[in-house]
Design an enzyme around this catalytic site. Structure first.
Site, PDB file in Angstrom:
ATOM      1  N   GLY A 177       0.849  -1.188   0.000  1.00 23.66           N
ATOM      2  CA  GLY A 177       0.000   0.000   0.000  1.00 23.66           C
ATOM      3  C   GLY A 177       0.884   1.237   0.000  1.00 23.66           C
ATOM      4  N   ARG A 178       1.513   1.472   1.180  1.00 28.78           N
ATOM      5  CA  ARG A 178       2.376   2.638   1.350  1.00 28.78           C
ATOM      6  C   ARG A 178       3.435   2.762   0.261  1.00 28.78           C
ATOM      7  NH1 ARG A 178       3.357   4.442   6.440  1.00 28.78           N
ATOM      8  NH2 ARG A 178       2.718   2.388   7.152  1.00 28.78           N
ATOM      9  N   CYS A 182      -7.492  22.452  17.411  1.00 34.57           N
ATOM     10  CA  CYS A 182      -7.407  22.726  18.845  1.00 34.57           C
ATOM     11  C   CYS A 182      -6.897  21.547  19.643  1.00 34.57           C
ATOM     12  CB  CYS A 182      -8.757  23.195  19.359  1.00 34.57           C
ATOM     13  SG  CYS A 182      -9.024  24.886  18.893  1.00 34.57           S
TER      14      CYS A 182
HETATM   15  C1  LIG Z   1      -2.049  -2.438   5.834  1.00 34.67           C
HETATM   16  C2  LIG Z   1      -1.919  -3.735   5.183  1.00 34.67           C
HETATM   17  C3  LIG Z   1      -1.207  -3.851   3.994  1.00 34.67           C
HETATM   18  C4  LIG Z   1      -0.442  -2.704   3.379  1.00 34.67           C
HETATM   19  O1  LIG Z   1       0.559  -2.276   4.220  1.00 34.67           O
HETATM   20  P1  LIG Z   1       1.621  -1.166   3.709  1.00 34.67           P
HETATM   21  O2  LIG Z   1       2.487  -0.934   4.873  1.00 34.67           O
HETATM   22  O3  LIG Z   1       0.813   0.039   3.348  1.00 34.67           O
HETATM   23  O4  LIG Z   1       2.306  -1.758   2.536  1.00 34.67           O
HETATM   24  C5  LIG Z   1      -1.190  -5.080   3.378  1.00 34.67           C
HETATM   25  N1  LIG Z   1      -1.833  -6.143   3.905  1.00 34.67           N
HETATM   26  C6  LIG Z   1      -2.528  -6.064   5.051  1.00 34.67           C
HETATM   27  C7  LIG Z   1      -3.220  -7.256   5.561  1.00 34.67           C
HETATM   28  C8  LIG Z   1      -2.596  -4.875   5.729  1.00 34.67           C
HETATM   29  O5  LIG Z   1      -3.268  -4.801   6.874  1.00 34.67           O
END
Ligand SMILES: *Cc1c(COP(=O)(O)O)cnc(C)c1O
Length: 452
Positions: free
Chosen positions: A290-291, A359
Site C-alpha cells: 500500500g504505502r 485545537c
Molecule cells: C495495511 C496492510 C497492507 C499494506 O501495508 P503497507 O504498509 O501500506 O504496505 C497489506 N496487507 C494487510 C493485511 C494490511 O493490513
C-alpha cells in the site's frame, strides 16, 4: 526536502510536480491541497511487477487500497493490472463504482460484517482472506445457501513481527488478526475449510508489519508458511495454490529512512520461497503493498498563516491544515520533511516547527525543520503524504477535508473536490423539537417592550 519522482525545483524557484507549478496549483485549487504524482504511482507498481517477472515465479501484485482509495486511484490500479485488496464495504463500493472487476478484488479484515460478506458474495468478489473461525463458518453458511463456493485464503500469524529496522519473533502470537501456528489453529482452520461445502481453500496469507526496511522478517515468515504448506500437503493432501506474503515495504519519509529497492524485497521473497518449497510445487506468490505504491507520490501543500516565537525555545509557524489531513505525526510520531514551495531555491535560514490549526497541542506536523526565513503567505510543501493521509483524514473541528489532484505531464486533474461547508452538514438532522421557533415580529416587539 528530498524530491521524489517527478518533483523538481523549476526556473522560478517553485516546486514542480508532474510538470505542474505548485504555486499555480495553490492559486487554482486553494490550500491545503493533496498533490499526487501519477507517474510515480505507476512507476512503483511497475517496479513490483517487473521484479516478479524476473523471478520466473507465478505471481500477483495487489494494491492495499486502505492506503489511499478514490475512484481515480482504483482506475490506475486496474490499468496497471494489479489486484485490489479491500477491507470494508466502503472500499469495495469505491472500487465497484470505479468499474474495477470484482473477480480481481479480494476482501480482508478481522470483522467483516454479515452485510459486508453478503454484499461481497452478491457482487462476485474474487476471494476472501478469512481471519478467524467465526468468519469461516459464517462464510461457509452464506456461500452454501447461495449454492456457490467462496474462494479463500486463511490469514495466519506466523509469530514474526517486522518493524522498520528489525523484527521480533513473538512466541504467543498475540494479535487480533489471523490464525496462529503454535496452538495449531491454522492447521485446524485448513482442515475445516477443506471439509466445508461452501469454501474453496486456495492457500495462506500473512502480513508481518509496515514500513519494513529489511528482508529477514519476510524470509522467516515464508519459512513458517512453507512448513505449514508441507504439513497440509502431507497430512491433508492439500496442495497450496496461493501464498500471500502481505505488504509493509518501507519508503523514505526522511533521511533516517533507508528502504531497500523494491527488487531487493522481491528477490528475498523469491529466495525464501525457493528454499521453503524445495522439493514441492511452488504456489503463486502474492504481495499487497500500500504505502510503497502511493506514499512517496503524495505531497501536501499548505499556506503559512500565523507565527509565534517562544524566545530561546522555538519558533512555531502555523499552516491551514494539520492533524485532520495528516494524523500520522500525532498517531505514530511520524517524521516528515518540508520545503517552501514558492521559494524552493533559497538557502535555509532558520529552524521552525510546523503546527496545524486544530485545537490540540498535539496538532504538530513537524518538529524542527530548516527553511528559508518563513513569511506569512508562504506555501509549505510536506512530502510523502500519499499513504494514510487522505484515507485517514477527518473533520475534527469541523475543518473541511482538502481536495486531491493528480498531476501528470503538466496537467492537474481534480480527483476529489474540496469539501464545502454544506458538505459538513449533509448528514446532520435536526429533530422537530429542536428546530428554531419562528418568532413573529409582534412577539419580538413585545419582548423588547417588556425588557425596555
Ligand atoms: C495495511 C496492510 C497492507 C499494506 O501495508 P503497507 O504498509 O501500506 O504496505 C497489506 N496487507 C494487510 C493485511 C494490511 O493490513
Amino acid at each position: 526536502m528530498y524530491l521524489h519522482g517527478t518533483s523538481r525545483i523549476n526556473e522560478q524557484g517553485h516546486l514542480e510536480i508532474g510538470g505542474c507549478d505548485t504555486v499555480k496549483l495553490a492559486e487554482q485549487f486553494g490550500t491545503p491541497l493533496y498533490m499526487v504524482d501519477e507517474a510515480h504511482i505507476r512507476n512503483r507498481m511497475r517496479q513490483f511487477v517487473t521484479a516478479f517477472q524476473k523471478t520466473g515465479l507465478a505471481f500477483q501484485v495487489a494494491y492495499a487500497s486502505k492506503a489511499f482509495s478514490t475512484l481515480a486511484m482504483n482506475r490506475i490500479v486496474e490499468e496497471e493490472g494489479l489486484l485490489l485488496d479491500v477491507v470494508s464495504d466502503g472500499e469495495l463500493y469505491t472500487a465497484l463504482q470505479a468499474g474495477f472487476p470484482p473477480d480481481r478484488i479480494y476482501f480482508h479484515g478481522n470483522n467483516k460484517t454479515l452485510s459486508e460478506l453478503e454484499m461481497a458474495l452478491e457482487v462476485g468478489v474474487g476471494l476472501f482472506v478469512v481471519d478467524n473461525f467465526t468468519e469461516l463458518s459464517l462464510l461457509d453458511r452464506l456461500a452454501t445457501t447461495r449454492g456457490s463456493k467462496a474462494r479463500i485464503l486463511l490469514r495466519t500469524t506466523p509469530g514474526v513481527e517486522a518493524h522498520t529496522h528489525d523484527y521480533i519473533q513473538t512466541g504467543q502470537e498475540d494479535s487480533k488478526f489471523g490464525f496462529d501456528y503454535l496452538s495449531g489453529q491454522v492447521f485446524q482452520a485448513a482442515q475445516l475449510a477443506l471439509s466445508s461445502s461452501g469454501l474453496e481453500l486456495l492457500g495462506f496469507h500473512c502480513h508481518i508489519g509496515s514500513q519494513i526496511f529489511e528482508t529477514e522478517g519476510f524470509s522467516l515468515a515464508i519459512g513458517k508458511m512453507a512448513d505449514l504448506c508441507k504439513e497440509c500437503q502431507n497430512s491433508l493432501g492439500f496442495q497450496t495454490k496461493v501464498l500471500n506474503v502481505g505488504g509493509g515495504f518501507g519508503i523514505r519519509y526522511n533521511d533516517r529512512d533507508q528502504p531497500l529497492p523494491v527488487a531487493k524485497y522481491v528477490e528475498a521473497i523469491e529466495r525464501g520461497v525457493r528454499i521453503g518449497f524445495h522439493g514441492m510445487d511452488i504456489p503463486e506468490i502474492w504481495v499487497e503493498p500500500g504505502r510503497s505504491i502511493v506514499g512517496e507520490a503524495g505531497t501536501t501543500l499548505y499556506t503559512v498563516g500565523t507565527m509565534k516565537e517562544v524566545p530561546g525555545v522555538r519558533k512555531y509557524i502555523s499552516v491551514d491544515g494539520g492533524m485532520n489531513d495528516n494524523p500520522r505525526p500525532a498517531l505514530y510520531q511520524a517524521n516528515y520533511e518540508a520545503m517552501l514551495a514558492n521559494r524552493g531555491a533559497e538557502p535555509v535560514a532558520e529552524t521552525v516547527s510546523v503546527a496545524g490549526k486544530l485545537c490540540e497541542s498535539g496538532d504538530m506536523l513537524i518538529w524542527d525543520v530548516s527553511l528559508p526565513q518563513v513569511k506569512n503567505g508562504d506555501l509549505l510543501a510536506v512530502s510523502c503524504t500519499g499513504a494514510y493521509n487522505y484515507s485517514m483524514a477527518n473533520n475534527y473541528n469541523r475543518v473541511r477535508r482538502p481536495a486531491v489532484v493528480f498531476l501528470r505531464e503538466g496537467v492537474a486533474d481534480l480527483i476529489v473536490r474540496r469539501e464545502s461547508l454544506a458538505d459538513l452538514l449533509q448528514n446532520d438532522q435536526l429533530p422537530e423539537r429542536l428546530k428554531r421557533k419562528e418568532v413573529s415580529v409582534t412577539d419580538k416587539d413585545a419582548v423588547l417592550e417588556t425588557e425596555g
